[in-house]
Design an enzyme around this catalytic site. Structure first.
Site: not given
Ligand SMILES: CC(C)(COP(=O)(O)OP(=O)(O)OC[C@H]1O[C@@H](n2cnc3c(N)ncnc32)[C@H](O)[C@@H]1OP(=O)(O)O)[C@@H](O)C(=O)NCCC(=O)NCCS
Length: 392
Positions: A122, A392
């Protein structure tokens, strides 16, 4: 694939729960879904769809955050962020976050907040860790209050209905004196107090303790003699002492655990041996994103007078700029200026500083704040260490 974004509807809840559950590694039961349905405001949730299939979700709860000085700021609590493993790393989260935050800006909101599953996600969206949670463990038989600590009394047990009436009111009062406190809606309390078997993880139902200015709920695990505190709110010092006295007197309990003991909780100093409050973890808690710099900075109070020009950098939402902040214990103003900047600050660092949980000088040592940091370091501290207390 280009995801198509749309707002959720009430009918989407089971499918959204499945996406969320798979992402976190569990399956929502029908009871879970039924309980969440009472809280869920579908129009606050965005879905990413690949054809008919929901492959991503992000939304927010309607909440309020207490700033240093006591001002409550409406603040969306970003939640249920998940993208299907089949569709990750293609920018779906980024598009959901972009759209969600566009909505927050349209609604004129000054800050948003979340809790993070991973620390890497984030910062790029302008969020900074703003509070620290403290996991603590207390060996009850050795944790003895000093003889000179008064016994204010006033603690009673109550049932769920009594807790429902009392806890929400005490929590509202506690929110007014606690920087970082996150509000709870009536539906939120209803949900917390449901207390079905499947939420107990083998421990007892919730026991509820009231004091005129405080509230505690806890569970007992008879197998290992543990008392797990779920909620602890004290709006006054007397309530704090009285409730801890009761807890430390729970015969048959060996260990008390609490997951969000404030960093400045006076409990260790109430004991003959402060070391009996053992810190077992210190994860980050609430993450904060400043959406509107003048609105957020003028709503809080400052520990000492400050008059400073901040250059704020916000690559994600482009809400940065140069602002003159004049503030102190009695109030603050913050407005755009053309004057030379004294301090440069990344938007995520501003989020980390907003509640007083992290010092500007600490962030300066991490190169997230540069310039005349001494002009803001003491001012941004808060009357208490921030504690949010509502996951939350
Ligand atoms: C976290 C999550 C929502 C990311 O979704 P995603 O669609 O793959 O993310 P994006 O492709 O839009 O990536 C956006 C950016 O974040 C980075 N990023 C996304 N997930 C990441 C992770 N787990 N660790 C490190 N970087 C991450 C990407 O490299 C990308 O970077 P950039 O835009 O600066 O090049 C997905 O991995 C997920 O569902 N994870 C499991 C549930 C979870 O942890 N949710 C968050 C709850 S707080």
């Amino acid at each position: 694939m280009t995801p198509v974004l749309r707002r959720a509807t009430a009918e989407d809840l089971p499918a959204v729960s499945a996406v969320d559950g798979r992402a976190f590694g569990y399956q929502h039961t029908p009871e879970d879904i039924e309980a969440v349905a009472k809280l869920w405001e579908p129009e606050r949730f965005l879905l990413a769809c690949d054809g008919e299939e929901i492959v991503g979700v992000a939304g927010s709860w309607d909440m309020t955050l207490t700033l240093p000085g006591g001002a409550p700021l409406p603040s969306p609590g970003v939640t249920w962020v998940a993208v299907a493993a089949t569709h990750r790393r293609r920018g779906i989260l980024r598009s959901l976050m972009t759209e969600l935050h566009r909505g927050y800006l349209d609604d004129g909101l000054a800050v948003s907040m979340l809790t993070a599953s991973e620390g890497t996600i984030y910062g790029r969206f302008g969020y900074g860790p703003a509070t620290v949670e403290r996991f603590a463990r207390i060996e009850r038989r050795r944790a003895v209050m000093r003889a000179d600590v008064p016994d204010p009394g006033g603690v009673r047990y109550t049932d769920t209905d009594g807790a429902r009436r009392h806890a929400a009111e005490v929590h509202r009062r506690w929110c007014r004196v606690q920087p970082g406190a996150v509000s709870r809606s009536e539906q939120w309390w209803d949900d917390l107090l449901l207390d079905p078997e499947w939420r107990r993880h083998g421990a007892s139902p919730l026991f509820h303790l009231t004091h005129p200015d405080g509230y505690v709920s806890y569970r007992i695990n008879q197998d290992d003699g543990t008392c797990r505190i779920r909620d602890f709110f004290a709006a006054t010092g007397d309530a704090h002492v009285a409730l801890w006295r009761l807890l430390l007197g729970l015969d048959l309990v060996e260990t008390i655990t609490v997951d969000d003991l404030a960093l400045d909780d006076p409990l260790p100093f109430l004991l003959t041996d402060p070391r009996q409050v053992r810190t077992t973890g210190m994860p980050d808690g609430l993450w904060v994103r400043v959406l509107d710099v003048p609105a957020a900075l003028s709503a809080r109070r400052y520990a000492v007078e400050t008059d400073v020009v901040l250059e704020v950098h916000d690559p994600f939402l482009d809400r940065g700029g140069r602002f003159r902040l004049r503030g102190g214990p009695d109030g603050a103003t913050c407005e755009p200026t053309g004057a030379t900047a004294d301090v440069d600050v990344e938007i995520r660092a501003l989020g980390s500083m907003l509640l007083g949980g992290h010092r500007a000088s600490t962030l300066a040592r991490a190169a997230l704040v540069t310039g005349a940091v001494g002009r803001i370091d003491a001012a941004f501290t808060a009357e208490r260490e921030p504690r949010f207390a509502t996951h939350f």
